[in-house]
Scaffold this active site. Structure first.
Site, short mmCIF file in Angstrom:
data_model
loop_
_atom_site.label_atom_id
_atom_site.label_comp_id
_atom_site.label_asym_id
_atom_site.label_seq_id
_atom_site.Cartn_x
_atom_site.Cartn_y
_atom_site.Cartn_z
N ASP A 99 0.86 -1.18 0.00
CA ASP A 99 0.00 0.00 0.00
C ASP A 99 0.91 1.24 0.00
O ASP A 99 2.13 1.14 0.15
CB ASP A 99 -0.97 -0.03 1.19
CG ASP A 99 -2.21 0.84 0.93
OD1 ASP A 99 -2.18 1.68 0.01
OD2 ASP A 99 -3.22 0.67 1.64
C1 NOJ Z 1 -4.16 3.82 0.14
C2 NOJ Z 1 -5.34 2.92 0.37
O1 NOJ Z 1 -5.20 2.26 1.61
C3 NOJ Z 1 -5.54 1.88 -0.72
O2 NOJ Z 1 -6.76 1.25 -0.51
C4 NOJ Z 1 -5.49 2.52 -2.07
O3 NOJ Z 1 -5.72 1.55 -3.07
C5 NOJ Z 1 -4.14 3.18 -2.27
N1 NOJ Z 1 -3.94 4.19 -1.24
C6 NOJ Z 1 -3.99 3.81 -3.66
O4 NOJ Z 1 -4.83 4.88 -3.80
#
Ligand code: NOJ
Length: 793
Positions: free
Chosen positions: A312
């Site tokens: 993430d």
């Molecule tokens: C953080 C989030 O936790 C995740 O769900 C998301 O896909 C990513 N950022 C990319 O935007």
């Protein structure tokens, strides 16, 4: 406030990263970027074709192995980096980085000219390895469908697949190759803001939805041109963060993981999801990003996952904040050793991996494994065969990304209708007559952005139909709609400031400057002139979002005051709830005559809600998550473990498991939802009293529509293991069927039960069905069930 979002989530970093919504301000940014795109395109010339290896492209393994064999270490590391366009990385610079082999894919670049330019840059690289383009396509793309909880409330897998395939088609048309979805984190604590994004509390229902969304987004492997690769998230257990506070730690017994939290990820992977996004939280003391048990033993070895893993946002650097890496070098080492193939918003792989390989702390084999997965995913996305598969040719580029012709409104409306749950309907207050005068009030009655819900990244609120618009369109000249806002979402300016922090272009929550009393007065005046009041109340969408955890599940006081004043008029009061989590509605349950839970219904929400309010569509949604009476009751999930001293209805409460100052049990249970008609269920009939090993039995019920209207309901099958080697849940959903019945019509529904429905992970984590008695419970919600028993031999 800024310090609350240290690294992982900086919305100013990207072009169209607005996760809650792409507001109209995005258009201005788009056109500025488009100018840059054209300039760079002129300088860079046109696309080249990728260099192909000698190994036949049909042979994936050989093709990729040969390619990896030709790559330098720096080129390999470049492939492990997922980068977003933004102020720190303008598109021209990104293009140069790509040509130099320092980027493997991007996220948040969602239009064809941008991505064509970036792909052109890749084709100018030494090995012409194609880029891929990822995005958060969560509950729609340009067309916004209901949020996850709404989709789940439909219990309609065809509808959910339709959302995913439509979103995939639109996203592929915008040159997106991969989505960071489905999000299948089981949520049992509604304080968690991301409850809105997922599909509720139940392992079986969420697993079914996981399969449907993967199939809908991705279709088959290799992914067809009009589909996008799915990457299931957030692996794992993100929904179990302590206290529902986002990014918090998770501590959980293996049995609970295996039985309750892991099945949906597994279901998505078994359905073929090409990617897995790794959770930000730690699990039993080790961050998911560096958790070898999770990423290697479970995901790769036990489950046999063959796809690509992606961290993430900034999660590798966060290993330092977790306190398991002393510096960036150690963070990079832990992540790559753990098999984190792609580093989202990478800074550390680029900086640290070369030195780590040189020192021998990371082997070439570690790097090769990761690069093989990334290239394998690109292969499966069809990009080696055609790097421009979803980018297409310039002459076909849409002139207006948000053009009406690009939307799929009929599909969005169809799904939205099915996503609403009727919680109360005293004296048949609903459906309403179109010929009456309706007072439409509330801060969410005319709030386009909130219709979309959070994570509606490419959705544009200018295309959203509000309840006010929908109601007016439905009523036409037959009746009257008197609108008054009545209240702001909240009177707490601190909260407004928080909610507007993430939205850097235009504030999402705009405050009416009048006094609360003046606003209420106007609403009450409208109510007095009307036959019925429809009050749209709930949460601004940012209240149910990433990092938007709450300590209370109450409606904000501004809205409670409005409801109380409306109630005092004596007019029938219909609450239309818009919110992204179960709310504590004890007070509203008393005050309102009818309550319709609409979650956030998406772009066509206003029309769909009007259809339900007027009875043009008979509501059929069922709750995918329990509603507690108060925040103190959390957790209230229905499938809790059996106890030695359970609370038993009708018996003295002393020395039983309960909170003594409040009624025990949820306000609205899992699986609950009313209709404008009544359904009756017969007793359960089992095909036998015993099930032989390896055999099956059948449970049958007759469901009848007892009312005057056609309608749909969801017949739910739960199973209770009467006595097992370990404590098992009071019941568990194991099957369901959605059935449509005309007035007076009845149908026999048959459910096949085999050992797979009786199996669970025991204390040794063996997946077993133990002999003995099982109770089969069938009902229209998780509480009101009919029961029969059988023995597994
Ligand atoms: C953080 C989030 O936790 C995740 O769900 C998301 O896909 C990513 N950022 C990319 O935007």
């Amino acid at each position: 406030m800024k310090s609350a979002f240290p690294i992982s989530y900086d919305p100013t970093q990207t072009e169209s990263r607005a996760p809650r919504n792409a507001s109209s301000a995005r258009t201005a940014r788009d056109s500025a970027l488009m100018k840059a795109v054209c300039l760079v395109a002129l300088v860079s010339g046109l696309s080249a074709l990728p260099a192909q290896a000698a190994a036949p492209i049909e042979n994936k393994r050989a093709f990729i192995a040969e390619l990896v064999g030709k790559m330098t270490l720096d080129e390999k590391i470049g492939q492990l980096r997922l980068i977003s366009i933004g102020p720190e990385m303008p598109i021209a610079q990104l293009a140069n980085e790509i040509t130099a082999g320092r980027v493997g894919g991007t996220f948040n670049s969602v239009n064809r000219p941008h991505n064509r330019l970036l792909q052109d840059a890749a084709m100018k690289g030494r090995l012409k390895i194609p880029m891929f383009f990822a995005y958060d396509v969560i509950h729609g793309h340009r067309t916004t469908f209901p949020i996850g909880l709404g989709l789940a409330s439909s219990w309609d897998m065809d509808a959910i697949r339709l959302m995913a395939s439509t979103a995939a088609k639109e996203a592929a048309g915008d040159s997106v190759d991969m989505t960071f979805a489905p999000m299948v984190d089981i949520a049992r604590d509604p304080r968690w803001g991301r409850t809105s994004e997922g599909f509720g509390e139940d392992p079986y229902l969420v697993s079914e939805i996981a399969k449907a969304t993967v199939k809908g987004f991705q279709g088959t492997l290799p992914v067809p041109a009009d589909r996008i690769m799915a990457s299931v998230k957030h692996f794992a257990l993100y929904g179990a963060v302590e206290g529902g506070r986002d990014y918090n730690t998770v501590d959980m017994s293996p049995m609970r993981m295996y039985n309750d939290y892991l099945p949906p990820y597994r279901a998505a992977i078994d359905a073929g999801a090409g990617g897995v996004m790794v959770a930000l939280n730690s699990i039993n003391g080790v961050p998911a990003t560096s958790n070898t048990w999770l990423m290697q033993d479970l995901l790769r070895k036990e489950w046999g996952f063959k796809g690509v893993s992606v961290s993430d946002h900034g999660a590798i650097v966060e290993l330092m904040r977790h306190g398991v890496a002393k510096d960036e070098r150690e963070a990079a080492r832990l992540a790559i050793k753990n098999g984190i193939d792609l580093s989202m918003a990478d800074s550390v792989y680029l900086k640290e991996l070369p030195g780590l390989v040189k020192s021998g702390e990371v082997s070439t084999n570690d790097i090769d494994k990761a690069v093989t997965e990334v290239l394998g995913a690109k292969y499966d996305m069809g990009l080696f065969q055609n790097p421009y598969l979803r980018i297409g040719v310039a002459k076909d580029d849409p002139a207006d990304l948000d053009a009406e012709s690009r939307l799929h409104r009929a599909a969005a409306r169809e799904v939205a209708r099915k996503s609403m749950v009727l919680l109360e309907n005293r004296n048949s207050t609903l459906p309403l007559a179109k010929s009456k005068t309706i007072a439409l009030v509330g801060p969410l009655a005319d709030a386009p952005i909130d219709m979309l819900g959070s994570w509606s990244a490419a959705g544009n609120s200018k295309n959203a139909v509000t309840l006010r618009t929908g109601l007016n369109a439905a009523v036409g000249t037959q009746g009257r709609v008197l609108y008054a806002r009545g209240a702001n979402i909240t009177n707490d300016e601190g909260i407004v400031k928080y909610l507007n922090f993430l939205n850097w272009d235009t504030p999402e929550v705009t405050q009416d400057k009048r006094t609360p009393a003046a606003m209420i007065e106007e609403a009450v005046a409208a109510a007095r002139q009307s036959d019925v009041i429809v009050a749209a109340v709930g949460e601004a969408r940012g209240m149910s979002h990433e990092s938007s955890s709450r300590t209370s599940l109450d409606l904000p006081q501004s809205q409670r005051d409005l409801i109380t004043a409306l109630k005092a008029t004596g007019k029938p009061l219909v609450l239309v709830l818009m919110n992204g989590r179960p709310l504590a509605l004890q007070r509203e349950q008393q005050e309102a005559d009818a309550i319709l839970e609409t979650w956030y219904t998406g772009m066509e929400g206003g029309h769909a809600i009007a259809e339900v309010l007027f009875g043009d569509y008979n509501p059929s949604g069922k709750l995918p998550i329990s509603f507690p009476r108060s925040v103190g009751q959390i957790p209230t999930y229905y499938n809790h473990a059996r106890l030695g001293r359970p609370f038993t209805e009708g018996k003295p409460g002393n020395y039983t498991s309960q909170y003594f100052e409040e009624v025990t049990g949820p306000l609205y249970p899992f699986g609950y939802g009313l209709s404008y008609t009544d359904f009756a269920l017969s007793d359960v009939v089992l095909s036998g009293a015993t099930m032989p090993r390896g055999g099956k039995i059948e449970a049958a019920v007759t469901v009848k529509n007892m009312g005057q209207r056609a309608g749909e309901t969801v017949v739910q099958l739960y199973i209770q293991d009467v006595a097992a080697s370990v404590v098992r849940p009071v019941k568990e959903l194991k099957d369901f069927q959605k059935v449509a019945l005309q007035p007076g019509e009845e149908k026999v529904l048959r459910f096949a039960i085999d050992e797979s429905k009786l199996k669970f992970f025991n204390a040794q984590l063996q997946h077993v069905a133990e002999p003995g008695a099982f109770n089969v419970q069938i009902g229209l919600d998780s509480q009101a069930v009919k029961q029969k028993s059988f023995e597994l031999q």
